[in-house]
Each structure stands twice: as C-alpha cells, then as structure tokens.
Design a protein around this motif. Structure first.
Motif, PDB file in Angstrom:
ATOM      1  N   UNK A 208       9.440   2.609  11.641  1.00 29.57           N
ATOM      2  CA  UNK A 208       8.528   2.363  10.523  1.00 29.57           C
ATOM      3  C   UNK A 208       8.850   3.264   9.330  1.00 29.57           C
ATOM      4  N   UNK A 209       9.144   4.522   9.602  1.00 31.81           N
ATOM      5  CA  UNK A 209       9.455   5.435   8.504  1.00 31.81           C
ATOM      6  C   UNK A 209      10.739   5.025   7.795  1.00 31.81           C
ATOM      7  N   UNK A 210      11.734   4.605   8.551  1.00 30.76           N
ATOM      8  CA  UNK A 210      12.980   4.166   7.924  1.00 30.76           C
ATOM      9  C   UNK A 210      12.789   2.878   7.131  1.00 30.76           C
ATOM     10  N   UNK A 211      11.855   2.045   7.553  1.00 28.70           N
ATOM     11  CA  UNK A 211      11.568   0.851   6.754  1.00 28.70           C
ATOM     12  C   UNK A 211      11.067   1.255   5.362  1.00 28.70           C
ATOM     13  N   UNK A 212      10.182   2.230   5.308  1.00 30.01           N
ATOM     14  CA  UNK A 212       9.696   2.719   4.012  1.00 30.01           C
ATOM     15  C   UNK A 212      10.854   3.256   3.181  1.00 30.01           C
ATOM     16  N   UNK A 213      11.719   4.050   3.806  1.00 29.69           N
ATOM     17  CA  UNK A 213      12.847   4.651   3.092  1.00 29.69           C
ATOM     18  C   UNK A 213      13.818   3.592   2.576  1.00 29.69           C
ATOM     19  N   UNK A 214      14.200   2.644   3.425  1.00 26.65           N
ATOM     20  CA  UNK A 214      15.149   1.605   3.005  1.00 26.65           C
ATOM     21  C   UNK A 214      14.552   0.728   1.918  1.00 26.65           C
TER      22      UNK A 214
ATOM     23  N   UNK B 282      12.917  12.957   3.649  1.00 25.02           N
ATOM     24  CA  UNK B 282      12.440  11.703   3.070  1.00 25.02           C
ATOM     25  C   UNK B 282      11.536  10.954   4.044  1.00 25.02           C
ATOM     26  N   UNK B 283      11.851  11.021   5.331  1.00 27.84           N
ATOM     27  CA  UNK B 283      10.998  10.378   6.324  1.00 27.84           C
ATOM     28  C   UNK B 283       9.643  11.069   6.400  1.00 27.84           C
ATOM     29  N   UNK B 284       9.609  12.379   6.206  1.00 26.08           N
ATOM     30  CA  UNK B 284       8.320  13.084   6.185  1.00 26.08           C
ATOM     31  C   UNK B 284       7.445  12.544   5.064  1.00 26.08           C
ATOM     32  N   UNK B 285       8.056  12.311   3.896  1.00 26.05           N
ATOM     33  CA  UNK B 285       7.298  11.674   2.812  1.00 26.05           C
ATOM     34  C   UNK B 285       6.821  10.290   3.229  1.00 26.05           C
ATOM     35  N   UNK B 286       7.697   9.504   3.851  1.00 30.03           N
ATOM     36  CA  UNK B 286       7.335   8.138   4.237  1.00 30.03           C
ATOM     37  C   UNK B 286       6.165   8.132   5.217  1.00 30.03           C
ATOM     38  N   UNK B 287       6.206   9.016   6.199  1.00 33.20           N
ATOM     39  CA  UNK B 287       5.120   9.067   7.189  1.00 33.20           C
ATOM     40  C   UNK B 287       3.832   9.537   6.534  1.00 33.20           C
ATOM     41  N   UNK B 288       3.938  10.516   5.642  1.00 32.05           N
ATOM     42  CA  UNK B 288       2.739  10.988   4.949  1.00 32.05           C
ATOM     43  C   UNK B 288       2.131   9.891   4.077  1.00 32.05           C
ATOM     44  N   UNK B 289       2.970   9.113   3.429  1.00 27.77           N
ATOM     45  CA  UNK B 289       2.469   7.998   2.604  1.00 27.77           C
ATOM     46  C   UNK B 289       1.790   6.952   3.481  1.00 27.77           C
ATOM     47  N   UNK B 290       2.386   6.644   4.634  1.00 29.70           N
ATOM     48  CA  UNK B 290       1.747   5.688   5.537  1.00 29.70           C
ATOM     49  C   UNK B 290       0.415   6.219   6.042  1.00 29.70           C
TER      50      UNK B 290
ATOM     51  N   UNK C 139       0.795  -1.229   0.000  1.00 27.70           N
ATOM     52  CA  UNK C 139       0.000   0.000   0.000  1.00 27.70           C
ATOM     53  C   UNK C 139       0.827   1.278   0.000  1.00 27.70           C
ATOM     54  N   UNK C 140       1.991   1.267   0.633  1.00 33.91           N
ATOM     55  CA  UNK C 140       2.817   2.469   0.656  1.00 33.91           C
ATOM     56  C   UNK C 140       3.647   2.582  -0.617  1.00 33.91           C
ATOM     57  N   UNK C 141       4.336   1.520  -0.984  1.00 35.11           N
ATOM     58  CA  UNK C 141       5.173   1.522  -2.191  1.00 35.11           C
ATOM     59  C   UNK C 141       4.464   0.969  -3.416  1.00 35.11           C
ATOM     60  N   UNK C 142       3.337   0.299  -3.217  1.00 35.53           N
ATOM     61  CA  UNK C 142       2.606  -0.324  -4.328  1.00 35.53           C
ATOM     62  C   UNK C 142       3.550  -1.176  -5.184  1.00 35.53           C
ATOM     63  N   UNK C 143       4.329  -2.014  -4.511  1.00 29.13           N
ATOM     64  CA  UNK C 143       5.337  -2.823  -5.205  1.00 29.13           C
ATOM     65  C   UNK C 143       4.759  -3.719  -6.292  1.00 29.13           C
ATOM     66  N   UNK C 144       3.593  -4.362  -6.097  1.00 30.41           N
ATOM     67  CA  UNK C 144       3.092  -5.233  -7.166  1.00 30.41           C
ATOM     68  C   UNK C 144       2.897  -4.524  -8.502  1.00 30.41           C
TER      69      UNK C 144
ATOM     70  N   UNK D  22      12.285   1.640  -0.178  1.00 33.39           N
ATOM     71  CA  UNK D  22      12.198   2.433  -1.419  1.00 33.39           C
ATOM     72  C   UNK D  22      13.547   2.423  -2.140  1.00 33.39           C
ATOM     73  N   UNK D  23      14.644   2.439  -1.390  1.00 34.34           N
ATOM     74  CA  UNK D  23      15.965   2.350  -2.018  1.00 34.34           C
ATOM     75  C   UNK D  23      16.147   1.000  -2.701  1.00 34.34           C
ATOM     76  N   UNK D  24      15.708  -0.068  -2.052  1.00 31.48           N
ATOM     77  CA  UNK D  24      15.808  -1.400  -2.661  1.00 31.48           C
ATOM     78  C   UNK D  24      14.935  -1.484  -3.909  1.00 31.48           C
ATOM     79  N   UNK D  25      13.745  -0.900  -3.844  1.00 36.47           N
ATOM     80  CA  UNK D  25      12.870  -0.883  -5.015  1.00 36.47           C
ATOM     81  C   UNK D  25      13.527  -0.126  -6.166  1.00 36.47           C
ATOM     82  N   UNK D  26      14.205   0.979  -5.854  1.00 33.32           N
ATOM     83  CA  UNK D  26      14.895   1.733  -6.898  1.00 33.32           C
ATOM     84  C   UNK D  26      15.942   0.875  -7.599  1.00 33.32           C
ATOM     85  N   UNK D  27      16.675   0.071  -6.833  1.00 32.37           N
ATOM     86  CA  UNK D  27      17.673  -0.815  -7.442  1.00 32.37           C
ATOM     87  C   UNK D  27      17.016  -1.846  -8.350  1.00 32.37           C
TER      88      UNK D  27
END
Length: 558
Positions: free
Chosen positions: A343-349, A506-514, A18-23, A351-356
């Motif tokens: 939780x916010x850092x989980x979104x950030x980390x 970046x964490x502000x974005x992550x919290x807002x997305x959550x 739901x946050x990253x919409x990985x699928x 997102x970095x993995x998704x970018x790769x």
C-alpha cells in the motif's frame, strides 16, 4: 484454492481521492480540469474488469506455452494473446494518457499507472508488449520530424502498431558506449541500419502487423562512447507495405515472463530515419527509458499486490494445528508486512506519476519545474525499490503455501520467477542507485531532495515516529552528502543503502498520509489502516534506520 485477482479499487480510490488529493491537482491542469473522481473510478473499474477477466486467465497458460519462433523467423505468442491485445486496442487503452492531438484520450498518467499495475499483476508477460508504447509515443512526439510524427504517432497511440526499444548488444549491456550498430546515411535522407541487438522485448510477434523499432546506432562520423550514439526509427513494415530488412534470429528461453518474446534481432541494411539530432540519441532515448522505468516499478507493485492478496486468502483457508495459519503470529506478521509495504509503495508510485502529470500540464510554471525535478528524483527510487520488493515480497509470501508454493499449480512460483527480471532491465537496480546518488543528489547538493522532503513533511500535521523518521532522514542526508562529496568511491559503495534509506523515508510519508486520511474510510478499513501503520512503524522503520547507518558508514569510511 485458485489463484485469482481482485483489483484493489478501494485502496486506489483512497489514494487518488484522499491521500494525493488528485482531483484538486487536476483542476489546476487545463487538460484535466473536467476530470473528477467518479470518472476516474469508472475508468479504473473497467480496467480492473479487463485485467481480471481477460488477462489473468491467460497468465499461467501463457507461461507454460511460451513463445515459438517459426522457421521463417516469425514469432507466435501464446494462445489467446492476440485476441486479448485486440480487445485492449478496441477498449482504447493504449490511447488513455496520450494527447488528443494524435488521437489520445488525454487522461492523466496517474490513471495509466493504476491501469499498468493491474495489467502487470494479472499478466506481466502479456503486458510486456504494450508497456513500451507510451515511451515510444513520448520519444517520437518530442524528437521526430513532423513527417515521422504524422506517419507513426496515430498508429502508436491507437495501438494498431506496437513498438520495441533496441539498445542492448552482446558486448554492450549497461555500458552503452560499446554499441556497434551502424547507421549509413542515404541520399533520400533515410539511414541503412546494420547490427545485432539482444534482449529486445517484443522485437517480433504476431499481435500487430507492424512493430516500430527505436534503435540506438552510430553514424559514420560518430565520436566514441555514449556521446556518439544516434537514435533511428526502424519499422518492421516500410511505408509502402514491404518487409524491412530486420530479422528475429531467436527467442530467449528464460526464467520468467516466458510469454514475452525476448528477441535477438538482426538488422541487415534496414531502412530507418533519424530521430532527433545526430549523436544525441541517448538523450532522446531517455524519454522512452524513463517512462519504461516507471512502468517497471509498477510491475513490482503489481506482483506484490497479487502475491499479498492470494497469500492472505490462502492463509485464511489453510488450517494447521487446529486453526487457519493466518492466526499464527509469524504468518500474521508476514502478511501485515506485505500489505503495508504494498500500500505504501502504491502511494509512492502514484505520486511519481502525478509529478509527471503536473510537470507537463500544471498552469503554474514554477509548479511544473518543481514537479519535473521531483519526478526525476523519484523515478530511480520507484524503479529500484518497487522491483526489489516486487521480487522479495512474493518470495517471502511463497512460504505461506509451504511446499505447495513451489508447485506451479498454486501460482506464486510463477510470480516469483516473473518478478525477478524487473530488478535487471531498464537499468539494473544498482545503476538506479548510482543515478540517484550521483545525478539526483550530489549533483545539486541535495537541493531537490530537501525540497521534496520539506514539501512532503508539510503535509503531515501530527507528530509521531513517522514524522520523526523523516526529520532524522534529512539530517542523515546532509551527513551523507558531506561524506560522499569527498570520496567518489565511497559514494558508489553507499549508493544502494542510500536508495533504500530514501525509499523508506518516502514510505514513512506515505504511511503517515494514509493514517491521517483514514477518517474517510469505513470503520473496519480505518481500523485496518491503523494496524498496518503500527506494523510499518514496528518493522519498516528499523530497517530504514539500518540503511541510513550503513550508507553513512560507507560514505564516512574514508
């Protein structure tokens, strides 16, 4: 109360789905087009079982037992470690993010990131052994000869052989230009490697019978400095099965991760083979180092998760002044800060993995190039900020236990000790800050950063303090760039605050997305997310503003 781990699977699913919409992103990648959230969830559940049932029980005992160097130079890891590693290999975990061309499962690095977080939370010392495998795989796959790839990649992908990264020497830590290890070309095309390396994680151990060392060295005609470094593959066992001329002279006695064999290695004319072009070894090694830096950031995240959930459980049971200490304002606020930052850092980390993943596999070339830029920008932030919080968060959590927190039996003191190294190795956090300031921001005038912030801001459809902070951050970044471009010294002096300011943005974005995605959560979890969003706004945004103020003051001081 025992020290235990429950993998945050609900939040991991929430972030992925739901946050990253990985699928949706996976569908745009041919390699992952058939992957859905249910399959990913099954992988995460099995990873959680392995981490909590196999690794976590070995964490404290491994810390107390440590590694032992035998008289013949062999290194014995703590009881249970070899069996746990064989179970890891049997489960196919080393192959998870590797291409099927070499026996891998072809799954996203995003799932591997979640796996690594769980492994590090449960047993950082044990995970030091397989944590370098993927970086070695990427480096050999990209730069080695076809012969070397055919000989070593299948064994590395399967985990049958482990790898070690040999950079540091006694006189050359962060300054790799001082490396002295020599590489003498031989008539058969091999190299003879001679020199001494220190702080080599997993340089010698009993988990596998072969260890593939990737060694930075100098050829006879090498220019001075980092431009003269080459990279060699130096195995513990040669292709004919004989022992190579590399030796462990000692295992360091350390503050933390005592179960990890941190070795002083000696190469006495050891046989190796060049990887990549002569004198271009550092560029090849950066593939391994960048993979390691993301993994190190995940170490910090794992420590925060372990500390947070155990502190919350202890605070709910520990009664003082007539009620559980979780109800006391100071403890409650501390727990909320730990929870929301983790939780916010989980979104950030993630997102970095998704970018790769997208940088390598997305079907659109423009998206691949964009995500490659984003990954390069995010890597130093994830490494430095997540490890900073990975130490300071558990250090603050230790206080929840009071005096008991200082006692080994309660678990948190080991987490604090183990977490500290992550701020140092794979490039100190100060070097990450300089890398971000010089090579990722000033080098392109902030173009990639503004591109990323614009992209992230476009995902936020509600106004409020979090989006306002992101807007303010963009203005602050423009001012910083103007000042830093005029004075390199001021740039360096402001780099650490700049990195923390960017991380808070970046964490502000992550919290807002959550917060925006919380409608997908059950009522109780949605209410909890609202509480954590308020805690971040109250506690973290002022800290982020302070970092921006200090970064701007330093860059404008000239």
């Amino acid at each position: 109360m025992s020290w235990t781990y429950e993998a945050p699977l609900d939040h991991m699913r929430f972030v992925l789905g739901h946050v990253l919409d990985a699928p949706t992103h996976w569908k745009a990648c041919e390699a992952f087009a058939d992957l859905d959230l249910d399959t990913a969830d099954a992988v995460l559940q099995e990873a959680a079982r392995f981490a909590s049932e196999v690794l976590q029980p070995l964490n404290s005992t491994g810390d107390l037992e440590g590694c032992v160097r035998e008289a013949d130079g062999r290194v014995r890891t703590p009881t249970g470690f070899p069996a746990a590693y064989q179970a890891f290999v049997a489960g196919g975990w080393p192959a998870l993010p590797c291409t099927p061309d070499w026996g891998g499962q072809g799954l996203p690095l995003l799932l591997d990131a979640a796996l690594r977080e769980m492994l590090d939370a449960c047993n950082h010392g044990w995970n030091m052994y397989p944590d370098l495998l993927h970086g070695a795989y990427e480096t050999i796959k990209a730069h080695a000869s076809e012969e070397l790839k055919a000989r070593y990649l299948p064994k590395i992908v399967s985990g049958e052989w482990l790898a070690a990264m040999a950079l540091t020497e006694p006189q050359a830590g962060s300054d790799l230009g001082q490396l002295r290890t020599r590489a003498e070309p031989q008539a058969d095309g091999s190299l003879r490697i001679s020199g001494n390396k220190i702080f080599i994680s997993g340089g010698e151990h009993d988990l596998t019978d072969n260890i593939v060392h990737l060694v930075l060295c100098r050829l006879p005609d090498a220019p001075k400095g980092t431009k003269g470094l080459s990279l060699a593959l130096v195995p513990k066992r040669l292709p004919d099965g004989s022992r190579n001329a590399l030796f462990c002279d000692g295992v360091e006695k350390k503050l933390g991760i005592k179960a990890s064999a941190t070795c002083a290695m000696r190469y006495e004319g050891a046989t190796g083979w060049l990887i990549g072009e002569p004198h271009r070894g550092l560029a090849a090694m950066f593939l391994m180092m960048n993979s390691a830096r993301l993994h190190v950031g995940l170490q910090g995240l794992g420590h925060q998760e372990m500390a947070t959930q155990n502190a919350r459980r202890y605070a709910a049971e520990r009664v003082q002044m007539g009620r559980p200490i979780a109800g006391h304002p100071a403890v409650r606020q501390l727990l909320d800060r730990l929870d929301t930052m983790t939780r916010a850092q989980r979104v950030l980390a993630y997102r970095a993995a998704l970018a790769l993943d997208l940088a390598e596999h997305h079907g659109d070339t423009a998206v691949r190039e964009r995500e490659k830029r984003f990954a390069a920008l995010l890597t130093p932030i994830v490494k430095a900020f997540c490890t900073h919080q990975g130490f300071h968060g558990p250090a603050a959590a230790l206080g929840v236990w009071g005096g008991y927190g200082y006692v080994h039996d309660y678990g948190i003191e080991q987490t604090v000790r183990d977490a500290r190294i992550a701020m140092i190795y794979e490039g100190t956090n100060e070097i990450q800050a300089i890398d971000l300031a010089q090579r990722k921001l000033l080098a392109d005038g902030g173009a990639t950063a503004f591109e990323l912030l614009d992209a992230l801001r476009s995902e936020l459809h509600q106004t409020g303090p979090l989006r306002d902070f992101i807007d303010d951050s963009q203005a602050h970044l423009r001012r910083w760039l103007e000042g830093a471009a005029q004075d390199g010294t001021r740039l360096l002096e402001s780099a650490d605050d700049l990195l923390h300011a960017m991380a808070h943005t970046l964490l502000a974005w992550a919290v807002a997305r959550m917060a925006a995605a919380a409608h997908a959560l059950p009522d109780e979890a949605a209410a909890r997310q609202a509480s954590l969003t308020a805690a971040f706004t109250r506690d973290a945004l002022p800290q982020g503003r302070l970092h921006w103020q200090r970064a701007l003051a330093a860059s404008a001081a000239a």
